[in-house]
Design a protein around this motif. Structure first.
Motif, PDB file in Angstrom:
ATOM      1  N   ASP A 181       0.650  -1.321   0.173  1.00 63.29           N
ATOM      2  CA  ASP A 181       0.115  -0.087  -0.052  1.00 63.29           C
ATOM      3  C   ASP A 181       0.734   1.261   0.018  1.00 63.29           C
ATOM      4  O   ASP A 181       0.511   2.310  -0.601  1.00 63.29           O
ATOM      5  CB  ASP A 181      -0.948   0.104   1.169  1.00 63.29           C
ATOM      6  N   LYS A 182       2.073   1.218   0.423  1.00 66.50           N
ATOM      7  CA  LYS A 182       3.014   2.218   0.532  1.00 66.50           C
ATOM      8  C   LYS A 182       3.493   2.900  -0.920  1.00 66.50           C
ATOM      9  O   LYS A 182       3.844   3.956  -1.065  1.00 66.50           O
ATOM     10  CB  LYS A 182       4.137   2.220   1.439  1.00 66.50           C
ATOM     11  N   VAL A 183       3.378   1.848  -1.828  1.00 72.28           N
ATOM     12  CA  VAL A 183       3.834   1.968  -3.375  1.00 72.28           C
ATOM     13  C   VAL A 183       3.063   2.759  -4.217  1.00 72.28           C
ATOM     14  O   VAL A 183       1.721   1.759  -4.218  1.00 72.28           O
ATOM     15  CB  VAL A 183       4.556   0.716  -3.532  1.00 72.28           C
ATOM     16  N   ARG A 184       3.274   3.687  -4.785  1.00 75.39           N
ATOM     17  CA  ARG A 184       2.315   4.317  -5.741  1.00 75.39           C
ATOM     18  C   ARG A 184       3.156   4.257  -7.059  1.00 75.39           C
ATOM     19  O   ARG A 184       2.407   4.566  -8.160  1.00 75.39           O
ATOM     20  CB  ARG A 184       1.742   5.429  -5.294  1.00 75.39           C
ATOM     21  N   CYS A 185       4.267   4.218  -7.211  1.00 75.21           N
ATOM     22  CA  CYS A 185       4.852   4.007  -8.583  1.00 75.21           C
ATOM     23  C   CYS A 185       6.345   3.165  -8.427  1.00 75.21           C
ATOM     24  O   CYS A 185       6.768   3.300  -7.181  1.00 75.21           O
ATOM     25  CB  CYS A 185       5.331   5.342  -9.067  1.00 75.21           C
ATOM     26  N   LYS A 188       1.169  -8.386 -15.534  1.00 76.54           N
ATOM     27  CA  LYS A 188       0.374  -8.632 -14.737  1.00 76.54           C
ATOM     28  C   LYS A 188       0.330  -7.457 -13.568  1.00 76.54           C
ATOM     29  O   LYS A 188      -0.479  -7.020 -12.812  1.00 76.54           O
ATOM     30  CB  LYS A 188       0.135  -9.799 -13.958  1.00 76.54           C
ATOM     31  N   ILE A 189       1.352  -6.630 -13.725  1.00 75.14           N
ATOM     32  CA  ILE A 189       1.650  -5.456 -12.819  1.00 75.14           C
ATOM     33  C   ILE A 189       0.791  -4.355 -12.884  1.00 75.14           C
ATOM     34  O   ILE A 189       0.652  -3.948 -13.960  1.00 75.14           O
ATOM     35  CB  ILE A 189       3.082  -5.125 -12.560  1.00 75.14           C
ATOM     36  N   ARG A 190       0.002  -3.821 -11.950  1.00 78.86           N
ATOM     37  CA  ARG A 190      -1.055  -2.828 -12.073  1.00 78.86           C
ATOM     38  C   ARG A 190      -0.468  -1.472 -11.801  1.00 78.86           C
ATOM     39  O   ARG A 190      -1.222  -0.621 -12.217  1.00 78.86           O
ATOM     40  CB  ARG A 190      -2.333  -3.302 -11.259  1.00 78.86           C
ATOM     41  N   LYS A 191       0.351  -1.264 -11.015  1.00 78.96           N
ATOM     42  CA  LYS A 191       1.113   0.058 -10.801  1.00 78.96           C
ATOM     43  C   LYS A 191       1.828   0.638 -11.771  1.00 78.96           C
ATOM     44  O   LYS A 191       2.521  -0.506 -12.380  1.00 78.96           O
ATOM     45  CB  LYS A 191       1.735   0.037  -9.504  1.00 78.96           C
ATOM     46  N   GLN A 225       7.261  10.605  -8.727  1.00 80.21           N
ATOM     47  CA  GLN A 225       6.548  11.368  -7.561  1.00 80.21           C
ATOM     48  C   GLN A 225       5.216  12.026  -7.921  1.00 80.21           C
ATOM     49  O   GLN A 225       4.150  12.038  -7.371  1.00 80.21           O
ATOM     50  CB  GLN A 225       7.401  12.485  -6.956  1.00 80.21           C
ATOM     51  N   LYS A 226       5.478  12.683  -9.217  1.00 81.20           N
ATOM     52  CA  LYS A 226       4.183  13.234  -9.820  1.00 81.20           C
ATOM     53  C   LYS A 226       3.049  12.209 -10.078  1.00 81.20           C
ATOM     54  O   LYS A 226       1.929  12.663  -9.749  1.00 81.20           O
ATOM     55  CB  LYS A 226       4.380  13.860 -11.284  1.00 81.20           C
ATOM     56  N   ILE A 227       3.416  10.966 -10.550  1.00 82.43           N
ATOM     57  CA  ILE A 227       2.479  10.011 -10.765  1.00 82.43           C
ATOM     58  C   ILE A 227       1.819   9.377  -9.191  1.00 82.43           C
ATOM     59  O   ILE A 227       0.725   9.485  -9.167  1.00 82.43           O
ATOM     60  CB  ILE A 227       2.955   8.786 -11.411  1.00 82.43           C
ATOM     61  N   ALA A 228       2.693   9.543  -8.234  1.00 89.64           N
ATOM     62  CA  ALA A 228       2.261   9.300  -6.865  1.00 89.64           C
ATOM     63  C   ALA A 228       1.360   9.863  -6.514  1.00 89.64           C
ATOM     64  O   ALA A 228       0.476   9.475  -5.413  1.00 89.64           O
ATOM     65  CB  ALA A 228       3.557   8.839  -5.921  1.00 89.64           C
ATOM     66  N   GLU A 229       1.412  11.246  -6.706  1.00 88.86           N
ATOM     67  CA  GLU A 229       0.546  12.216  -6.196  1.00 88.86           C
ATOM     68  C   GLU A 229      -1.164  12.120  -6.593  1.00 88.86           C
ATOM     69  O   GLU A 229      -1.839  12.673  -6.146  1.00 88.86           O
ATOM     70  CB  GLU A 229       0.945  13.636  -6.384  1.00 88.86           C
ATOM     71  N   THR A 264      -7.367   6.022 -10.544  1.00 91.02           N
ATOM     72  CA  THR A 264      -7.412   6.747 -11.802  1.00 91.02           C
ATOM     73  C   THR A 264      -5.904   6.600 -12.547  1.00 91.02           C
ATOM     74  O   THR A 264      -5.982   6.033 -13.918  1.00 91.02           O
ATOM     75  CB  THR A 264      -7.395   8.454 -11.719  1.00 91.02           C
ATOM     76  N   VAL A 265      -5.022   6.495 -11.848  1.00 96.98           N
ATOM     77  CA  VAL A 265      -3.413   6.065 -12.345  1.00 96.98           C
ATOM     78  C   VAL A 265      -3.722   4.396 -13.082  1.00 96.98           C
ATOM     79  O   VAL A 265      -3.366   4.274 -14.312  1.00 96.98           O
ATOM     80  CB  VAL A 265      -2.345   6.128 -11.450  1.00 96.98           C
ATOM     81  N   MET A 266      -4.417   3.770 -12.270  1.00 95.13           N
ATOM     82  CA  MET A 266      -4.485   2.242 -12.794  1.00 95.13           C
ATOM     83  C   MET A 266      -5.348   2.131 -13.983  1.00 95.13           C
ATOM     84  O   MET A 266      -5.183   1.531 -14.933  1.00 95.13           O
ATOM     85  CB  MET A 266      -4.854   1.316 -11.712  1.00 95.13           C
TER      86      MET A 266
END
Ligand code: HXC
Length: 258
Positions: free
Chosen positions: A47-51, A93-96, A195-199, A204-206
């Motif tokens: 959960d801590k990883v966004r990109c 299969k990676i979604r992030k 970082q920009k993507i993580a914000e 929506t990103v997925m």
């Protein structure tokens, strides 16, 4: 999990995966590919990883599949074990979002791995190529397929038939990489982009990632319909309300991934 051929760091919502077989220019042996896929799956589930950023060294992103490991394999063996099918399937299969930050050589499986990521930021030292033809084989992780979609038939055919390398400038011109940056700034630029993507709002990103990737799998009409339906479904999220309210109130949105 403890890894031997890669180094993983998670900081500020970004997982940085560094390929780390310096003596072999990060050649992709079975262990490295397996550890890389596991690290990506762990990042996807964290959960801590966004990109995610995948990178190599200054000299090589990866110089290809490990030739020493493959050299004595028979057809029966590679066919029966379905060599490279497992990492190929797992990568898809990676979604992030996964950014490839490429400096130096990205050859053969290295170029294919970079192309399997969502986009490539290249250092001005990057060199891309599919030199498998010189080894009496052809690419096995998308080099004849993704490269053709990215740079067109003529350039892909020439690269695959001659094994010549493409420098970073040509790769950007041809649409293989999103951007070229000075080698010294590669990681700073990749981190800034991550970082920009993580914000952003994660659903929506997925949805963006799934929709862009869909364009490779279907007809234009089906793809446009898929996009429109996903667009419609975004109106069920709180983040759509927040994003549009923030625009009207002239403030930054506070997305909650809901
Ligand atoms: C195993 C490799 C390797 C590889 C480099 N090395 N590439 N080992 N597999 N793909 C090893 C070398 O053997 C050497 O180790 C060390 O890394 C340094 O490499 P050098 O050749 O001494 O470096 P340099 O002279 O700078 O040349 C760099 C290079 C060259 C141009 C990148 O190494 C090269 O041509 N590598 C092979 C590139 C290639 O053909 N890739 C496609 C592989 S097939 P030692 O111990 O000997 O000194 C493939 C199929 C994909 O990728 C299938 C799907 C995944």
């Amino acid at each position: 999990m403890a890894f031997e051929t890669i180094i993983v760091e998670v900081e500020d919502h970004v997982a940085l995966i560094r390929l780390n077989r310096p003596d072999a220019l990060n050649a992709l042996n079975t262990q490295l590919l397996s550890e890389l896929c596991t690290a990506l799956e762990e990042a996807d589930a964290n959960d801590k990883v966004r990109c995610v950023i995948v990178t190599g060294s200054e000299k090589a992103f990866a110089a290809g599949a490990d030739i020493k490991e493959m050299s004595s394999m028979s057809f029966a063996e590679v066919f029966a074990t379905n060599l490279f099918a497992d990492p190929s399937d797992r990568l898809m299969k990676i979604r992030k979002p996964v950014i490839a930050a490429v400096a130096g050589y990205a050859l053969g499986g290295g170029c294919e791995l970079a192309m399997a990521c969502d986009f490539i930021i290249a250092a001005d030292t990057a060199k891309f190529g599919q030199p498998e033809i010189n080894l009496g084989v052809i690419p096995g992780l998308g080099g004849t397929q993704r490269l053709t979609r990215f740079v067109g038939k003529s350039k892909s055919m020439e690269m695959n038939l001659t094994g010549r390398f493409m420098d970073a400038e040509e790769a950007e011109r041809a649409g293989l990489v999103s951007r070229v940056v000075p080698a010294k700034k590669l990681m700073e630029e990749a981190q800034g982009t991550a970082q920009k993507i993580a914000e952003k709002s994660q659903p929506t990103v997925m949805a963006v990632k799934e929709s862009v990737n869909r364009s490779y799998e279907t007809t234009l009409n089906e793809g446009i319909l898929f996009e429109r339906r996903v667009f419609h479904s975004m109106f069920a999220t709180e983040d759509q309300k927040e994003g549009m309210a923030a625009f009207m109130e002239k403030r930054q949105p506070q997305f909650r991934d809901k």
